[in-house]
Design an enzyme around this catalytic site. Structure first.
Site, PDB file in Angstrom:
ATOM      1  N   HIS A   1     -16.432 -24.770 -34.455  1.00 38.80           N
ATOM      2  CA  HIS A   1     -15.704 -26.078 -34.464  1.00 38.80           C
ATOM      3  C   HIS A   1     -14.429 -25.919 -35.224  1.00 38.80           C
ATOM      4  CE1 HIS A   1     -14.439 -29.809 -33.754  1.00 38.80           C
ATOM      5  NE2 HIS A   1     -13.934 -30.142 -35.134  1.00 38.80           N
TER       6      HIS A   1
ATOM      7  N   TYR B   1      -9.565 -26.199 -35.958  1.00 42.21           N
ATOM      8  CA  TYR B   1      -8.501 -26.684 -36.946  1.00 42.21           C
ATOM      9  C   TYR B   1      -7.761 -25.316 -37.718  1.00 42.21           C
ATOM     10  CZ  TYR B   1     -10.861 -30.969 -36.456  1.00 42.21           C
ATOM     11  OH  TYR B   1     -11.561 -31.938 -35.552  1.00 42.21           O
TER      12      TYR B   1
ATOM     13  N   HIS C   1     -10.258 -31.133 -21.571  1.00 42.16           N
ATOM     14  CA  HIS C   1      -9.997 -31.571 -22.794  1.00 42.16           C
ATOM     15  C   HIS C   1      -9.383 -30.692 -23.800  1.00 42.16           C
ATOM     16  CE1 HIS C   1     -10.694 -33.541 -26.647  1.00 42.16           C
ATOM     17  NE2 HIS C   1     -11.352 -32.406 -27.004  1.00 42.16           N
ATOM     18  N   PHE C   2     -10.059 -29.366 -23.853  1.00 43.52           N
ATOM     19  CA  PHE C   2      -9.315 -28.485 -24.654  1.00 43.52           C
ATOM     20  C   PHE C   2      -8.058 -27.977 -24.350  1.00 43.52           C
ATOM     21  CE2 PHE C   2     -12.578 -25.479 -23.034  1.00 43.52           C
ATOM     22  CZ  PHE C   2     -11.814 -24.309 -22.541  1.00 43.52           C
ATOM     23  N   HIS C   3      -7.802 -27.934 -23.001  1.00 47.90           N
ATOM     24  CA  HIS C   3      -6.573 -27.396 -22.716  1.00 47.90           C
ATOM     25  C   HIS C   3      -5.440 -28.266 -22.860  1.00 47.90           C
ATOM     26  CE1 HIS C   3      -8.542 -24.114 -20.314  1.00 47.90           C
ATOM     27  NE2 HIS C   3      -7.393 -23.615 -20.146  1.00 47.90           N
TER      28      HIS C   3
ATOM     29  N   ARG D   1     -18.613 -26.157 -15.192  1.00 45.39           N
ATOM     30  CA  ARG D   1     -17.648 -25.502 -15.837  1.00 45.39           C
ATOM     31  C   ARG D   1     -18.002 -24.027 -15.399  1.00 45.39           C
ATOM     32  NH1 ARG D   1     -17.251 -25.220 -22.231  1.00 45.39           N
ATOM     33  NH2 ARG D   1     -15.770 -23.757 -22.164  1.00 45.39           N
ATOM     34  N   ARG D   2     -17.185 -23.068 -15.495  1.00 41.01           N
ATOM     35  CA  ARG D   2     -17.056 -21.586 -15.443  1.00 41.01           C
ATOM     36  C   ARG D   2     -17.801 -21.235 -14.195  1.00 41.01           C
ATOM     37  NH1 ARG D   2     -19.217 -20.371 -21.882  1.00 41.01           N
ATOM     38  NH2 ARG D   2     -17.238 -20.085 -22.381  1.00 41.01           N
TER      39      ARG D   2
HETATM   40  C1  HEM Z   1      -1.666 -22.035 -23.870  1.00 44.94           C
HETATM   41  C2  HEM Z   1      -2.301 -22.160 -22.617  1.00 44.94           C
HETATM   42  C3  HEM Z   1      -3.707 -22.150 -22.647  1.00 44.94           C
HETATM   43  C4  HEM Z   1      -4.606 -21.919 -23.481  1.00 44.94           C
HETATM   44  C5  HEM Z   1      -4.470 -22.015 -24.806  1.00 44.94           C
HETATM   45  C6  HEM Z   1      -6.061 -21.604 -22.731  1.00 44.94           C
HETATM   46  C7  HEM Z   1      -7.096 -21.291 -23.047  1.00 44.94           C
HETATM   47  C8  HEM Z   1      -8.319 -21.255 -22.476  1.00 44.94           C
HETATM   48  C9  HEM Z   1      -9.495 -20.736 -22.887  1.00 44.94           C
HETATM   49  C10 HEM Z   1     -10.125 -20.657 -24.441  1.00 44.94           C
HETATM   50  C11 HEM Z   1     -10.465 -20.830 -21.928  1.00 44.94           C
HETATM   51  C12 HEM Z   1     -11.975 -20.397 -22.069  1.00 44.94           C
HETATM   52  C13 HEM Z   1     -12.784 -21.650 -21.464  1.00 44.94           C
HETATM   53  C14 HEM Z   1     -14.453 -21.058 -21.222  1.00 44.94           C
HETATM   54  O1  HEM Z   1     -14.731 -19.946 -21.384  1.00 44.94           O
HETATM   55  O2  HEM Z   1     -15.154 -22.138 -21.410  1.00 44.94           O
HETATM   56  C15 HEM Z   1      -9.782 -21.057 -20.953  1.00 44.94           C
HETATM   57  C16 HEM Z   1     -10.260 -21.020 -19.615  1.00 44.94           C
HETATM   58  C17 HEM Z   1      -9.589 -21.185 -18.438  1.00 44.94           C
HETATM   59  N1  HEM Z   1      -8.182 -21.596 -18.535  1.00 44.94           N
HETATM   60 FE1  HEM Z   1      -7.080 -21.622 -20.041  1.00 44.94          FE
HETATM   61  N2  HEM Z   1      -5.653 -21.780 -21.329  1.00 44.94           N
HETATM   62  C18 HEM Z   1      -4.303 -22.082 -21.429  1.00 44.94           C
HETATM   63  C19 HEM Z   1      -3.615 -22.083 -20.203  1.00 44.94           C
HETATM   64  C20 HEM Z   1      -4.159 -22.309 -19.222  1.00 44.94           C
HETATM   65  C21 HEM Z   1      -3.377 -22.334 -17.725  1.00 44.94           C
HETATM   66  C22 HEM Z   1      -2.114 -22.580 -17.632  1.00 44.94           C
HETATM   67  C23 HEM Z   1      -4.204 -22.354 -16.644  1.00 44.94           C
HETATM   68  C24 HEM Z   1      -3.976 -22.582 -15.232  1.00 44.94           C
HETATM   69  C25 HEM Z   1      -3.805 -23.459 -14.590  1.00 44.94           C
HETATM   70  C26 HEM Z   1      -5.720 -22.212 -17.424  1.00 44.94           C
HETATM   71  C27 HEM Z   1      -6.588 -22.374 -16.815  1.00 44.94           C
HETATM   72  C28 HEM Z   1      -7.966 -21.698 -16.911  1.00 44.94           C
HETATM   73  C29 HEM Z   1      -9.201 -21.902 -16.365  1.00 44.94           C
HETATM   74  C30 HEM Z   1      -9.271 -21.975 -14.776  1.00 44.94           C
HETATM   75  C31 HEM Z   1     -10.347 -21.407 -17.174  1.00 44.94           C
HETATM   76  C32 HEM Z   1     -11.630 -21.335 -16.963  1.00 44.94           C
HETATM   77  C33 HEM Z   1     -12.439 -22.439 -17.134  1.00 44.94           C
HETATM   78  C34 HEM Z   1     -14.092 -22.404 -16.720  1.00 44.94           C
HETATM   79  O3  HEM Z   1     -14.181 -21.564 -15.702  1.00 44.94           O
HETATM   80  O4  HEM Z   1     -14.806 -23.000 -17.199  1.00 44.94           O
HETATM   81  N3  HEM Z   1      -5.435 -22.057 -18.733  1.00 44.94           N
HETATM   82  N4  HEM Z   1      -8.428 -21.294 -21.039  1.00 44.94           N
HETATM   83 CU   LIG Z   2     -16.139 -28.703 -32.206  1.00 42.31          CU
END
Ligand code: HEM
Ligand SMILES: [Cu+2]
Ligand SMILES: [Cu+2]
Lengths: 541, 189
Positions: A215, A219, A366-368, A429-430
């Protein structure tokens, strides 16, 4: 008074290089799991990519931005050279070596455990060692922030610590304590197993330790953004900071209440009892406080800028804002995304509502929106603001910068709104593949395609971002003058001790964490029969 | 706040007043949220499980409540239904759970290997299956029909294929099935 320009640039460039690579992986993932792509013949590639993308975006990018920006603030706000620059390079070296050490097993498919590495799935030890090295590098940064502030205070007894530095050091302490949870998990639970010294692991306890980090790391990600809100935005748009004390109070509140709330990530877990879940839920509500205070202070500061420019009326002043100023665009976009993201966060906060969306695509959406959107857009703004001071060259392509900020904002909206929606429809997810021919999943197909389009806009925006920075290294030389942080309407020379030091707040932070985590951890440690066999990722069953 | 800076003008006092009002409002909003969460917690059926229970994944199949013959739905003496299930890479047992409509249902589930998720589409049933621990959740289905029951936590390279199903049948059908078998799944229909 910037003497460590190369050091700071090195941090920013490593951060943005990792970001650029991960951005492409993100869009690839979205495409692969959309209806535009048929079954991926080897889904392992997808998880490899998510591990790489998550690790780079969640650990490498924000840590390196916080470190580089932290060194920048130290010199620019304290107006003297960084003490311990050689150590800072050691920290940077650890981050580079750690990143490479982690990336290799991930790329080879030997550590597709995702960035949350939930045991008893265990991957190649070098992945974890790499992550640990990045974290240890950042601990050197924490120590340096502390030393630099200490020396400055000794030389300036009784003086108010500049707000930027006060916040920066608070962020570094928050990170030091937050990272302890994952560090314990990695060093005492996962690595012994990954290295073959043990064969069993307590998967529930590991999730508790990870939640300790998971968490408050959020921050830590947003510290640079909030520092920019308070100490850069008002100056950059020609206004004043409404209140210096409110800024201090917000950062202190983050320090105290961001930590002892991580169990909200375990609402649906069997190894933590209902009482502690409720306790953490209450504390989670408290963490909205510093954000509410910040929203007020920054909106008021922005209004001051508008009124200084001749804006009038209850809302008419909004038109008087310098909308062509990149910083104005960035803060506006960031606030809009923070607003939507914050509303979503309130839903995640309560156990009952969380039951509907826990671990669905709502969470990734949400976190994106919050992290990739509201937070990262301010990382861009910070880079634009400090670049001329680091390179000694002008950053004049304002049109390009505006295009970059607009495309990031639009791209994030188009990416994340459908992403939330398919989560509500129940999409887990995932996953590397979804069978959209199934009547239950068919309604989600077009929304995922929209997300693919949003991701493509973000990739375009990412390219523009790098192009602006690279052009900045080639532009004509200028003298940017000394760097200035925002000035408050009533700029304090002295502030109460409580708002100028951390002792009390750090003891509260540690104390509350021990209260809120001590029992669940001890309970699991003393419950027999919780260790289970580790399972190596990729191994054939 | 009492700083020793330039003399406080009227403006500074006004600014502080507004600031304090906003801070009070913020505290009020947060307090309201907490009260709402507490209210929902006390008055709603979906509550986190109260106690911690363990189950050893190494011996699940040999002894205890999660042996294969004991998995599935059973009609309890009080008319409610108990469902026992396990998750393993990359399926649930039973792969298709059968339950009656309009009846209190209690799930008890665990994992035989890694962490899995357990979610029933369109309901509030949503828990983690952590090996070593037993997850419990209570619910009630108001309509008949079939729903998806995907694993929602990454559990290895076959995660995307881990989709179970749950079939909600009318009470009479379930009663009839229960007279023929002690533990039920969709195959008994
Ligand atoms: C600065 C921009 C971004 C950050 C900080 C970010 C961050 C992250 C993080 C931390 C995860 C891991 C999620 C997990 O394992 O549950 C993730 C997963 C993912 N991100 Fe990003 N992301 C960014 C941009 C993008 C962009 C542009 C896309 C494309 C459209 C994208 C698509 C995805 C997808 C498809 C996953 C997999 C989610 C899943 O399978 O649960 N992300 N991202
Ligand atoms: Cu949290
Ligand atoms: Cu799974």
């Amino acid at each position: 008074m910037l003497t460590s320009k190369r050091l700071i640039l090195a941090h920013f460039w490593l951060a943005f290089a990792a970001f650029a690579g991960a951005l492409l992986l993100g869009e690839w993932q979205m495409f692969i799991r959309s209806p535009l792509h048929a079954w991926i013949s080897n889904p392992e590639w997808y998880y490899r990519s998510v591990t790489g993308h998550g690790t780079a975006m969640a650990y490498v990018l924000p840590t390196l931005v916080a470190m580089g920006f932290g060194y920048f603030i130290t010199e620019a706000a304290l107006k003297r050279p960084l003490i311990g620059r050689a150590w800072a390079w050691v920290g940077f070296g650890l981050a580079v070596v750690g990143t490479i050490t982690a990336v290799i097993p991930v790329a080879l498919g030997a550590a597709s455990v995702l960035y949350t590495f939930y045991p008893p799935l265990v991957g190649n030890p070098f992945y974890y060692i790499g992550v640990v090295l990045v974290v240890v590098g950042s601990w050197i940064w924490v120590a340096l922030m502390s030393v630099n502030l200490y020396r400055w205070k000794k030389d300036n007894p009784g003086a108010a610590v500049p707000l930027a530095m006060f916040a920066n050091v608070a962020g570094s302490y928050l990170w030091a304590w937050t990272s302890v949870g994952a560090a314990i998990e990695l060093l005492f639970q996962i690595l012994p197993v990954a290295l073959g010294l043990r064969t069993t692991i307590d998967a529930g306890l590991a999730r508790v330790f990870f939640s300790w980090t998971l968490h408050a790391i959020v921050y830590f990600w947003l510290m640079p953004t909030y520092i920019a809100y308070y100490t850069i935005v008002p100056r950059a748009i020609g206004g004043r900071l409404y209140s210096d004390s409110m800024g201090r109070l917000s950062f202190i509140l983050f320090l105290v209440v961001a930590m002892p709330i991580g169990v909200h990530h375990l609402f649906m877990d069997p190894q933590v009892g209902g009482g502690f879940k409720f306790l953490h839920s209450v504390f989670t509500a408290l963490v909205a406080l510093p954000t509410l205070l910040t929203v007020f202070t920054i909106c008021a500061s922005v209004e001051i800028a508008a009124r200084l420019r001749g804006g009038r009326g209850a809302l008419g002043w909004i038109r008087a804002l310098p909308w062509r100023n990149p910083m104005m665009l960035a803060i506006a976009f960031s606030f809009v995304m923070l607003g939507f993201g914050g509303a979503g966060g309130l839903i995640n906060m309560s156990y009952q509502l969380d039951a509907v969306i826990h671990n669905t695509q709502w969470i990734t959406g949400h976190f994106h929106l919050i992290f990739g959107g509201a937070i990262v857009i301010m990382y861009f703004a910070i880079a634009y603001d400090v670049w001329p001071h680091l390179t000694g060259r002008a950053l004049e392509c304002h049109g390009l910068i505006r295009a970059q900020l607009w495309t990031w904002f639009i791209g994030m909206m188009v990416l994340t709104f459908p992403w939330h929606w398919v989560g509500i429809l129940g999409m887990p997810r995932r996953m590397a593949y979804y069978d959209y021919t199934d009547p239950a999943l068919a309604p989600q197909a077009n929304w995922v395609i929209m997300s693919v389009i949003g991701g493509a806009i973000l990739v375009l925006s990412g390219i523009l971002f790098l192009a602006v920075l690279i052009r900045g290294h080639r532009a004509p030389q200028i003298d940017p003058g000394p760097y200035r942080f925002s000035v408050a309407v009533h700029q304090p020379r002295r502030v109460p001790v409580a708002l100028n030091s951390y002792g009390l707040w750090l003891s509260l932070m540690v104390g509350l964490t021990l209260v809120n985590y001590g029992f669940p951890i001890l309970h699991l440690l003393t419950t027999p029969g919780t260790d289970v066999p580790a399972i190596t990722v990729g191994a054939q069953k | 706040m009492t700083h020793d800076h330039e003399p406080h003008g009227e403006g500074a006092q006004r600014a502080e007043r507004i600031e304090r009002r906003w801070a009070t409002l913020s505290v009020g909003i947060v307090a309201l949220l907490i009260v709402m969460a507490a209210f929902a917690g006390i008055h709603q059926a979906t509550m986190p499980q109260p106690v911690l229970e363990t189950a050893d994944p190494r011996t699940l199949h040999i002894a205890g409540e999660f042996t294969e013959a004991n998995l599935g739905s059973s009609l309890e003496p009080d008319g409610s239904v108990m469902v026992r299930a396990i998750g393993q890479q990359y399926s649930f047992t039973p792969a298709c759970i059968v339950v009656p409509v309009g009846t209190p249902i209690a799930f008890r589930a665990t994992s035989a290997d890694v962490v899995h998720g357990f979610l029933i589409d369109g309901t509030n049933v949503n828990v983690m299956l952590v090996p070593g621990y037993v997850s419990t959740i209570a619910t009630r289905f108001e309509t008949t029909g079939e729903r998806h029951m995907p694993c929602h936590e990454f559990c290895g390279t076959g995660h995307e294929g881990m989709w179970g199903r749950i079939r909600v049948v009318d009470k009479a059908t379930f009663q009839e099935m229960a007279t023929r078998h002690r533990r039920l799944s969709c195959v008994d229909q």
